[in-house]
Design an enzyme around this catalytic site. Structure first.
Site, short mmCIF file in Angstrom:
data_model
loop_
_atom_site.label_atom_id
_atom_site.label_comp_id
_atom_site.label_asym_id
_atom_site.label_seq_id
_atom_site.Cartn_x
_atom_site.Cartn_y
_atom_site.Cartn_z
CG HIS A 8 -2.01 1.01 1.16
ND1 HIS A 8 -3.24 0.71 0.61
CD2 HIS A 8 -2.09 2.31 1.55
CE1 HIS A 8 -4.02 1.77 0.68
NE2 HIS A 8 -3.34 2.76 1.24
CG ASP A 10 -2.46 6.32 0.28
OD1 ASP A 10 -3.41 6.08 -0.49
OD2 ASP A 10 -2.43 5.92 1.45
CD GLU A 110 -6.81 3.22 1.64
OE1 GLU A 110 -6.48 3.01 2.82
OE2 GLU A 110 -6.28 4.10 0.94
CG HIS A 137 -11.02 4.75 3.63
ND1 HIS A 137 -11.12 6.03 4.12
CD2 HIS A 137 -9.70 4.43 3.70
CE1 HIS A 137 -9.93 6.47 4.46
NE2 HIS A 137 -9.03 5.52 4.21
CG HIS A 178 -9.29 1.10 6.02
ND1 HIS A 178 -9.33 2.22 6.82
CD2 HIS A 178 -8.22 1.27 5.21
CE1 HIS A 178 -8.34 3.03 6.50
NE2 HIS A 178 -7.64 2.48 5.52
CG HIS A 199 -2.81 -0.15 4.60
ND1 HIS A 199 -3.82 -0.66 3.83
CD2 HIS A 199 -3.22 1.10 4.98
CE1 HIS A 199 -4.80 0.23 3.74
NE2 HIS A 199 -4.46 1.30 4.44
CG ASP A 328 -0.85 4.05 4.79
OD1 ASP A 328 -1.13 4.42 3.63
OD2 ASP A 328 -1.56 4.33 5.77
#
Length: 392
Positions: A8, A10, A110, A137, A178, A199, A328
């Site tokens: 993961h 971003d 995600e 999420h 999540h 993650h 992350d």
């Protein structure tokens, strides 16, 4: 050191929200980011699941459009740096890319809000190369419960179970980061192929709602899945989480600038990216009063050793064949000391080697386990939708 396949990152969100999707300059060190090509190389990253996250409070149609733009950004990034990135659709693609000295670039959605409650949208994303979908999420969906909201449907309802089955039927990994523990169990009850956590941390060491309980880790072993341990400091350390809560409370007391009504979007034809609205970033967060509070309340240390403790606990419960890494990066400013960017993976591997980990077990953690889960999901798929491996 074996190459890392991280679960993961971003960077696409940062490209969208801060740079109008401009991909120039990623072949140089970018101190305002945690990710760039030189530091990916220094960190030994050979494969990366790029998160194509969009906020959960977008309407479902808006979320689909924004997710398409995020996917387009990853493709544009790969096209801009063809010697460094290669879009990967399968385990074979990953191996080919790494053998060619490139960073295999996979896509992970995600949050199931990006699917707009449509199996057709899911299948379309799969054809574009999406290899996992995180079921939620931070918001509940009509069909799945998030980790940080009160349960509404008891984990998954019939619609949610249908989404899980369809994901696995077409070879898309079900990602349970999540989601609430009740959702984790419901997904494992439904799954016939490996699931992942892209993650997450472990709850036995820190009772954070985003972390995974031991009873789920035990089932993950039996499922053949993988938990990719994250570096997010508040997931690793209770002290870090408490400090974050206190900092947030102080920031709210001071009255922070409001987030723009329009989430940062891609520039329209002819539009200057510099004119797009932005949400408050770290450069806006340190106002004088808040800076004084920070000076009086320093952030508690979070160490590489604490991350290693999380990794070892997951290994002890789920087994060494069911662990991986999901840093992350560029999704959080809160990272352990010395692990502030994607060049940091060797620090963790060195820490674990010092604890007696064998090269073989480090290789499983680094990438072999997630590659095995990806390949197994492909084997069990009834109708894999990714493109074939290109002829050499």
């Amino acid at each position: 050191m074996e190459l890392i396949i991280d679960g993961h990152n971003d960077l696409p969100m940062q490209l969208r929200g801060r740079f109008g999707y401009r991909v120039e300059g990623l072949d140089q060190e970018r101190p305002e980011l945690q990710t760039d090509i030189p530091r990916l190389r220094a960190g030994g990253v050979g494969g990366q699941f790029w998160s194509v996250y969009v906020p959960g409070d977008l309407s479902e149609p808006e979320a689909v459009v924004a997710t398409m733009e995020q996917i387009d950004a990853v493709y544009r990034m790969a096209a801009a740096y063809p010697d460094d990135f290669a879009i990967a659709y399968s385990a074979d693609h990953v191996e080919q890319a790494m053998a060619a000295g490139k960073i295999a670039s996979l896509l992970g959605i995600e949050g199931g809000h990006s699917l707009a409650t449509s199996l057709g949208v899911l299948r379309a994303f799969a054809r574009l190369g999406v290899r996992y979908v995180t079921l939620t999420h931070n918001e509940n969906l009509s069909w799945a419960d998030s980790a940080v909201r009160e349960s509404r449907v008891g984990g998954l309802n019939d619609e949610g179970r249908a989404v899980v089955r369809e994901m696995q039927r077409i070879g898309v990994l079900v990602d349970l980061s999540h989601v609430a523990p009740v959702t984790m169990h419901a997904a494992l009850d439904t799954a016939f192929a490996p699931v992942i956590f892209s993650h997450s941390g472990v709850r036995a060491l820190h009772d954070h709602p985003r972390n995974v309980p031991d009873d789920v880790l035990t089932r993950l072993r039996d499922n053949g899945g993988v938990i990719q341990l994250t570096f997010v400091a508040p997931f690793v350390s209770a002290e870090s989480r408490a400090w974050m809560a206190a900092a947030d409370e102080e920031w709210q007391r001071l009255g922070p600038p409001s987030r723009p009504a329009e989430w940062p979007r891609a520039p329209r034809p002819g539009e200057d990216p510099a004119t797009l609205p932005d949400w408050p970033g770290p450069d806006r967060l340190v106002e004088p009063e808040f800076a004084s509070w920070l000076a009086a309340n320093p952030r508690p240390p979070v160490t590489v050793a604490q991350v290693a403790d999380q990794v070892e606990h997951a290994r002890d419960v789920a087994g060494v064949d069911h662990i991986g890494l999901g840093g992350d990066y560029d999704g959080t400013p809160e990272l352990p000391d010395g692990m502030g960017d994607v060049s940091s993976y060797p620090l963790l591997l060195t820490e674990l080697a010092g604890r007696g980990w064998s090269d073989d077990d480090l290789g499983k953690l680094a990438g072999r386990n997630i590659l095995r889960a990806l390949r197994e999901s492909e084997r069990l798929a009834e109708e894999p939708l990714w493109p074939p491996v290109p002829a050499r």
